[in-house]
Design a protein around this motif. Structure first.
Motif, PDB file in Angstrom:
ATOM      1  N   THR B 271      43.048 -29.578  12.676  1.00 14.82           N
ATOM      2  CA  THR B 271      42.396 -30.349  13.726  1.00 14.82           C
ATOM      3  C   THR B 271      41.007 -29.746  13.961  1.00 14.82           C
ATOM      4  N   PRO B 272      40.125 -30.457  14.673  1.00 10.20           N
ATOM      5  CA  PRO B 272      38.818 -29.866  15.008  1.00 10.20           C
ATOM      6  C   PRO B 272      38.962 -28.516  15.715  1.00 10.20           C
ATOM      7  N   GLU B 273      40.040 -28.359  16.531  1.00 10.10           N
ATOM      8  CA  GLU B 273      40.257 -27.071  17.216  1.00 10.10           C
ATOM      9  C   GLU B 273      40.571 -25.972  16.204  1.00 10.10           C
ATOM     10  N   ASP B 274      41.370 -26.322  15.178  1.00  8.08           N
ATOM     11  CA  ASP B 274      41.688 -25.331  14.145  1.00  8.08           C
ATOM     12  C   ASP B 274      40.421 -24.873  13.438  1.00  8.08           C
ATOM     13  N   VAL B 275      39.577 -25.844  13.097  1.00  7.62           N
ATOM     14  CA  VAL B 275      38.331 -25.518  12.406  1.00  7.62           C
ATOM     15  C   VAL B 275      37.476 -24.618  13.294  1.00  7.62           C
ATOM     16  N   ALA B 276      37.417 -24.954  14.584  1.00  9.30           N
ATOM     17  CA  ALA B 276      36.603 -24.152  15.505  1.00  9.30           C
ATOM     18  C   ALA B 276      37.142 -22.727  15.608  1.00  9.30           C
ATOM     19  N   LYS B 277      38.476 -22.606  15.577  1.00 11.76           N
ATOM     20  CA  LYS B 277      39.094 -21.278  15.652  1.00 11.76           C
ATOM     21  C   LYS B 277      38.696 -20.429  14.441  1.00 11.76           C
TER      22      LYS B 277
END
Lengths: 284, 301
Positions: B271-277
């Motif tokens: 998800t975009p959150e995973d990428v940001a992490k």
């Protein structure tokens, strides 16, 4: 006991074929066994799998050096792999090929059978032209040419265990059954005693001395690079990045593909700065 | 012939059994170019035993010792002791192990070899999972990556744990030389191999080895993906000589990790959150690396 050895390439379904055959034999009330050779299970690489079928539980746990039946899912293997090694006299060689059974080469006394399983598979939409899924059509042909399993049991095994397109696969098996061409169709197989000695290379210790260059990996390829030399700048990127050392230089310093070893990965074409390398489809 | 930027010698035979586009096969080819023919390679269980040594064939023009999964560090200590007894001074002793055979199964033997100051080169070619047996997660599999043992479905979201910091573990042993290498940068790769070759003492090379079937990308993209790994900061290139760290490839600004992640099927569920992490973690370790380099430079010799 009947011993069957499958030769295919990674991705064609040779291992699943050996399992389906065993499942079909089980449905016929037999005691089967199937397992793959634990080796180079690479996409495109030669793969071997085994099936044993008997009326009694099978106690043997070895690979099959002396098969009654050899099944070849990819005709390209005939030039690179010694598929009939150890085949029993009066055994059967079954090949997926558009050729006639008479054109197949086999040791004296070995019966030959041919089925155009690629054509059958594609007519039912199984796989792609570059990688047709031929295993079920070949199994239909095997059922007819050997009688080791019934078409009914094979169809039921396919419906139960084939993960995708079971209907199309059942039809492919039927077409394989009806179109297989053998020198003589009929019940094979006067079962022969097992346990014949396995031939081994003699005079060698446990030290490997044969260069892997004796093995040609051209049959792994589904695409072949072609270099358009008129635009080549001799930058050597293709040579530098080849994982198979399959690029050499001609006397003028232009790169040349060593086609016996190229696996068609396409790195050279992707990395060539002036894009002079084209990947062309090649059929085995 | 145009001028070559890496040695012309080929000590790996063609006809080996690596998958098309294998980063590990290219790693071996480039490594032996830099080391030369006076080399003995110890292989534990890993892709390369199947790639290079189906009996009776061999894919290397140099000697190979096949050894158990956990024994690479011990085996190169033994090979060096034997070479010393035989008076062989000019031979490179090399252990060539995968990430599972290094970070998991062979970790104590590696630690022992480094601690004993064995004069040898230990190579970890890192394809970030047990690829030879069919893509099972290893200690080097990155956080969130799909493998057959860290599936993606329902609540399962790939590997729950982060990648083990092998360079950190090795550097804690104060090796004579340690470096990260990427076959997508062959000149930097070769320079480090030749530098390692000419140093005496325990040496460690961490080689990035993209795996098309395991990471789910097209076999033609091995080099492009390798470049992205370094240019996004996911796999930075640096070396540590006598405790001094130097980054060997710097780009003006790091590319977004998204470019690297989206090129691989094993991260498709991100998800975009995973990428940001991941982006935040990569940024932080890159900053730490730059900070460490700066400190080492200002330290008096």
């Amino acid at each position: 006991m009947i011993e069957i050895r499958f030769h295919g390439r990674g991705g064609q379904g040779a291992v699943l074929a050996s399992e389906l055959l065993a499942q079909a034999a089980f449905l016929d009330g037999k005691s089967p066994q199937s397992f793959p050779f634990f080796g180079v299970e690479r996409r495109g690489a030669p793969v071997t799998a085994y099936t044993r079928i008997d009326d009694r539980p099978v106690r043997l746990r070895t690979s099959i050096p002396n098969p009654d039946v050899v099944v070849v899912l990819d005709p390209g293997l005939l030039g690179t792999t010694r598929v009939t090694d150890g085949i029993r006299p009066h055994g059967l060689l079954l090949v997926n090929t558009p050729k006639s059974s008479e054109e197949l080469e086999a040791p004296d006394g070995v019966r030959r059978a041919a089925v155009d399983a690629t054509k059958i598979a594609l007519s039912h939409g199984l796989g792609t032209p570059m990688m047709p899924i031929v295993n079920t059509a070949v199994l239909g042909a095997l059922a007819r040419a050997t009688g080791v399993v019934s078409l009914e049991a094979l169809s039921r095994a396919i419906e139960q265990f084939v993960p995708r397109s079971p209907v199309e696969n059942r039809l492919a098996a039927r077409d394989g059954y009806t179109t297989v061409r053998t020198v003589e169709v009929g019940a094979l197989l006067s079962p022969l005693p097992v346990g014949a000695p396995v031939p081994r290379p003699s005079g060698e210790g446990p030290i490997a001395v044969v260069p892997s260059e004796t093995i040609h990996t051209a049959a792994w390829r589904t695409f072949t690079p072609k270099i358009h030399l008129e635009r080549c700048t001799k930058c050597n990127f293709c040579w530098k990045f080849c994982p198979d050392d399959a690029i050499e230089f001609d006397p003028q310093g232009f790169p040349r593909i060593r086609l016996a070893y190229c696996k068609g990965c396409g790195i050279c074409a992707a990395e060539c700065p002036p894009k002079t390398i084209e990947m062309l489809e090649t059929l085995a | 012939m145009a001028k070559l930027t890496i040695p012309s010698q080929e000590l790996m035979y063609s006809g080996h059994a690596a998958c098309p586009g294998c980063g590990g096969a290219l790693a071996m080819r480039l490594l032996l170019k830099g080391l030369g023919p006076r080399t003995i390679v110890s292989l534990p269980a890993c892709c390369w035993t199947v790639i290079g040594t189906p009996y009776p064939t061999t894919a290397l023009r140099v000697g190979i010792l096949d050894n158990p999964f956990e024994a690479t560090g011990a085996s190169i200590s033994g090979l060096r002791a034997a070479a010393d007894v035989l008076g062989m001074k000019d031979v490179n002793i090399v252990g060539f192990a995968g990430d599972g055979g290094t970070a998991d199964i062979g970790l104590q033997a590696l630690s022992g070899m480094l601690e004993r100051r064995t004069n040898a080169i230990y190579v970890m070619y890192d394809n970030e999972a047990y690829m030879n047996t069919g893509i099972q997660r290893s200690g080097e599999t990155p956080w969130g990556a799909w493998t057959t043992t860290t599936p993606v479905s329902g609540d399962l979201h790939g590997k729950p744990e982060p990648k083990k910091d092998m360079m950190g573990i090795v550097l804690a042993h104060r090796p004579a030389y340690a470096a990260t290498l990427n076959p997508a940068y062959p000149e930097d790769f070769d320079r480090k191999v030749e530098r390692a070759r000419d140093i005496v003492g325990p040496r460690f090379l961490h080689i990035f080895a993209p795996c098309p079937p395991g990471w789910k990308f097209d076999s033609s993209e091995t080099i492009a993906l390798g470049r992205l790994a370094t240019d996004t900061g996911v796999f930075p290139l640096y070396e540590v000589v006598d405790g001094r760290l130097a980054i060997t490839r710097k780009t003006g600004a790091l590319k977004p990790v998204e470019e690297y992640l989206h090129a691989q099927g094993r991260f498709h569920h991100f998800t975009p959150e995973d990428v940001a992490k991941i982006q935040a973690q990569v940024r932080e370790s890159w900053d730490r690396l730059v900070q460490r380099e700066r400190e080492d430079l200002s330290r008096p010799h």
